[in-house]
Design a protein around this motif. Sequence first.
Motif, PDB file in Angstrom:
ATOM      1  N   ALA A  96       0.819  -1.216   0.000  1.00 39.55           N
ATOM      2  CA  ALA A  96       0.000   0.000   0.000  1.00 39.55           C
ATOM      3  C   ALA A  96       0.850   1.262   0.000  1.00 39.55           C
ATOM      4  CB  ALA A  96      -0.934  -0.009   1.201  1.00 39.55           C
ATOM      5  N   LEU A  97       2.113   1.140   0.414  1.00 42.83           N
ATOM      6  CA  LEU A  97       2.994   2.307   0.424  1.00 42.83           C
ATOM      7  C   LEU A  97       3.244   2.845  -0.983  1.00 42.83           C
ATOM      8  CD1 LEU A  97       5.651   1.138   3.060  1.00 42.83           C
ATOM      9  CD2 LEU A  97       3.781   2.769   3.408  1.00 42.83           C
ATOM     10  N   GLU A 132       0.296  17.296   2.371  1.00 43.80           N
ATOM     11  CA  GLU A 132      -0.574  17.389   3.545  1.00 43.80           C
ATOM     12  C   GLU A 132      -1.298  16.072   3.800  1.00 43.80           C
ATOM     13  OE1 GLU A 132      -4.355  20.067   5.192  1.00 43.80           O
ATOM     14  OE2 GLU A 132      -3.302  20.646   3.350  1.00 43.80           O
ATOM     15  N   LYS A 133      -1.830  15.475   2.736  1.00 40.65           N
ATOM     16  CA  LYS A 133      -2.555  14.209   2.892  1.00 40.65           C
ATOM     17  C   LYS A 133      -1.598  13.097   3.314  1.00 40.65           C
ATOM     18  CE  LYS A 133      -6.152  11.537   2.641  1.00 40.65           C
ATOM     19  NZ  LYS A 133      -7.252  11.669   3.641  1.00 40.65           N
ATOM     20  N   ARG A 134      -0.396  13.087   2.783  1.00 36.72           N
ATOM     21  CA  ARG A 134       0.578  12.060   3.145  1.00 36.72           C
ATOM     22  C   ARG A 134       0.906  12.146   4.629  1.00 36.72           C
ATOM     23  NH1 ARG A 134       4.971  13.506   0.085  1.00 36.72           N
ATOM     24  NH2 ARG A 134       3.734  12.857  -1.702  1.00 36.72           N
ATOM     25  N   ALA A 135       1.100  13.362   5.127  1.00 35.51           N
ATOM     26  CA  ALA A 135       1.392  13.535   6.546  1.00 35.51           C
ATOM     27  C   ALA A 135       0.229  13.033   7.395  1.00 35.51           C
ATOM     28  CB  ALA A 135       1.678  15.004   6.858  1.00 35.51           C
ATOM     29  N   GLU A 136      -0.981  13.349   6.986  1.00 36.08           N
ATOM     30  CA  GLU A 136      -2.174  12.915   7.728  1.00 36.08           C
ATOM     31  C   GLU A 136      -2.286  11.394   7.757  1.00 36.08           C
ATOM     32  OE1 GLU A 136      -6.999  12.875   6.963  1.00 36.08           O
ATOM     33  OE2 GLU A 136      -5.810  14.522   6.118  1.00 36.08           O
ATOM     34  N   VAL A 137      -2.069  10.763   6.610  1.00 37.35           N
ATOM     35  CA  VAL A 137      -2.192   9.311   6.506  1.00 37.35           C
ATOM     36  C   VAL A 137      -1.130   8.612   7.351  1.00 37.35           C
ATOM     37  CG1 VAL A 137      -1.867   7.367   4.919  1.00 37.35           C
ATOM     38  CG2 VAL A 137      -3.354   9.274   4.281  1.00 37.35           C
ATOM     39  N   LEU A 138       0.098   9.101   7.283  1.00 40.49           N
ATOM     40  CA  LEU A 138       1.185   8.423   8.002  1.00 40.49           C
ATOM     41  C   LEU A 138       1.076   8.613   9.514  1.00 40.49           C
ATOM     42  CD1 LEU A 138       4.196   9.090   5.627  1.00 40.49           C
ATOM     43  CD2 LEU A 138       2.751   7.063   5.817  1.00 40.49           C
ATOM     44  N   SER A 188      -3.355  16.868  16.121  1.00 36.04           N
ATOM     45  CA  SER A 188      -2.352  16.731  15.068  1.00 36.04           C
ATOM     46  C   SER A 188      -1.910  18.088  14.521  1.00 36.04           C
ATOM     47  CB  SER A 188      -2.885  15.854  13.932  1.00 36.04           C
ATOM     48  OG  SER A 188      -4.117  16.338  13.441  1.00 36.04           O
ATOM     49  N   SER A 189      -2.804  19.050  14.473  1.00 36.46           N
ATOM     50  CA  SER A 189      -2.426  20.381  13.951  1.00 36.46           C
ATOM     51  C   SER A 189      -1.337  21.039  14.780  1.00 36.46           C
ATOM     52  CB  SER A 189      -3.658  21.287  13.864  1.00 36.46           C
ATOM     53  OG  SER A 189      -4.551  20.821  12.877  1.00 36.46           O
ATOM     54  N   PRO A 190      -1.449  21.084  16.113  1.00 35.66           N
ATOM     55  CA  PRO A 190      -0.340  21.640  16.908  1.00 35.66           C
ATOM     56  C   PRO A 190       0.967  20.875  16.735  1.00 35.66           C
ATOM     57  CG  PRO A 190      -2.339  21.493  18.237  1.00 35.66           C
ATOM     58  CD  PRO A 190      -2.631  20.800  16.946  1.00 35.66           C
ATOM     59  N   LEU A 191       0.871  19.576  16.497  1.00 40.77           N
ATOM     60  CA  LEU A 191       2.085  18.785  16.279  1.00 40.77           C
ATOM     61  C   LEU A 191       2.802  19.245  15.025  1.00 40.77           C
ATOM     62  CD1 LEU A 191       4.022  16.401  16.655  1.00 40.77           C
ATOM     63  CD2 LEU A 191       2.302  14.930  15.595  1.00 40.77           C
ATOM     64  N   TRP A 192       2.077  19.322  13.918  1.00 43.14           N
ATOM     65  CA  TRP A 192       2.707  19.735  12.669  1.00 43.14           C
ATOM     66  C   TRP A 192       3.162  21.191  12.728  1.00 43.14           C
ATOM     67  CZ3 TRP A 192       4.217  15.673  10.567  1.00 43.14           C
ATOM     68  CH2 TRP A 192       3.412  14.543  10.394  1.00 43.14           C
ATOM     69  N   SER A 193       2.388  22.047  13.408  1.00 40.05           N
ATOM     70  CA  SER A 193       2.765  23.462  13.516  1.00 40.05           C
ATOM     71  C   SER A 193       4.065  23.635  14.284  1.00 40.05           C
ATOM     72  CB  SER A 193       1.645  24.248  14.200  1.00 40.05           C
ATOM     73  OG  SER A 193       0.468  24.241  13.420  1.00 40.05           O
ATOM     74  N   ALA A 194       4.243  22.855  15.355  1.00 44.36           N
ATOM     75  CA  ALA A 194       5.463  22.959  16.151  1.00 44.36           C
ATOM     76  C   ALA A 194       6.682  22.561  15.332  1.00 44.36           C
ATOM     77  CB  ALA A 194       5.347  22.080  17.394  1.00 44.36           C
ATOM     78  N   LEU A 221       6.565  -0.820  11.980  1.00 44.88           N
ATOM     79  CA  LEU A 221       6.608  -0.537  10.545  1.00 44.88           C
ATOM     80  C   LEU A 221       6.069   0.862  10.219  1.00 44.88           C
ATOM     81  CD1 LEU A 221       7.175  -1.917   7.691  1.00 44.88           C
ATOM     82  CD2 LEU A 221       4.717  -2.362   7.677  1.00 44.88           C
ATOM     83  N   PRO A 222       4.827   1.213  10.600  1.00 41.87           N
ATOM     84  CA  PRO A 222       4.372   2.576  10.301  1.00 41.87           C
ATOM     85  C   PRO A 222       5.116   3.648  11.087  1.00 41.87           C
ATOM     86  CG  PRO A 222       2.726   1.394  11.597  1.00 41.87           C
ATOM     87  CD  PRO A 222       3.747   0.391  11.169  1.00 41.87           C
ATOM     88  N   ASP A 223       5.652   3.304  12.253  1.00 34.32           N
ATOM     89  CA  ASP A 223       6.470   4.281  12.979  1.00 34.32           C
ATOM     90  C   ASP A 223       7.693   4.666  12.157  1.00 34.32           C
ATOM     91  OD1 ASP A 223       4.710   4.059  15.072  1.00 34.32           O
ATOM     92  OD2 ASP A 223       6.040   2.898  16.360  1.00 34.32           O
TER      93      ASP A 223
END
Length: 386
Positions: free
Chosen positions: A135-136, A145-151, A184-190, A211-213
Amino acid sequence: MTTAPVIGIGVPGTFAWGVFHERHPKLVQQVLDALPYGPAQRAAVGELLAESTGGVLQPLDKTAHDHQQWLDWGGDLFGRPWGEAPFLWAESYFYRRLLEATGYFRPGAWHGIDPFAPFKNAELAGQTVDEEMAALDDLPSLSAEKRAEVLLSSALWGNRADLSFQVTASSAEARTSTVIANDSSPLWSALAAAERARVCVMADNAGRELLPDLVLVDHLLTSSQAAEVVLYVKPFPSYVSDATTADVLATVERLHAAPGREAARIGGRLREAMSRGTLAVRTHPFLCAPLPFRDMPADLRADLSGATMTILKGDLNYRRLVEDRLWGATTSFAGRVAYFPSPVAALRTLKSDVIVGLDGQVVAGLDATGEPWRTSGTYGLIQVCA
């Protein structure tokens, strides 16, 4: 300072009691079935199970390398019934004693043999992992943006692959999932606000969770959201499926050797990052201690203090982060973790009673379902204190 009762294992019918009286007997049998331990090891494992379900806490043998350390950690617990011990302490000690019973630390044929390796290896080699790696190949087609959200979501729900939880989870619990807190938004913003972000990741389980980590770690590095990632793993096998350095190497090689093009690329990049030092794998004896992170030693605190963000994976790390107590579910998450030496993010699938930082209406709705939502493994959260 507001406090709450420590979660114990002595009350029949509670989740913690069930871990010792229902889950551990099944896990012990799986360990004995998976490896051809001799009579001495099998007898020692049986004695541990009997002691931990109805006996008195016995210290490690005086010849054990960490005998004194556990005496210090245990205080006056030794000589008292197991049922009087705190859940976090008792569970940690059970797994330390299991390693002692199987000869992991002792000279001889079983020295250094991970009793959980058959489970980890079978999961990592399984068809489900093949499908997840295949699936990768869809990742390059996604927006950044979508890739970051999915992972990030994959890393969160990968925690459901915990082997100890699978022993008692029902098929219905494995089919549903709901995020009940999402920072998740504060995580990516930081991360975006930092010039050269250093991200620390406290890993939890090996196999399908690691694996996903690692894929998320690769994304952080390749997207320049992190200049350096430090991955912390256990110094020795613990809690059935907890990740060690050997598990990291096996997972990276699994990716690198995958038939899927994207998985192989990710595996290759992770190998290169480890060689360059932009991905460092570290461990510390405290990571197997039966104590909350509030009690971390000075050297580990110093290592974490310069991080842009520390991401803690899994249920055990969450219990250690906020302390394993029966907090009110709306207790402030930031208030519980303000002591931590860096900004911190928790990615956790709920599998035990402790929980903080939830909205009151969310809690009321979950309570109204009548289901054991705190322990079912069907709810997850991303909580950030930046």
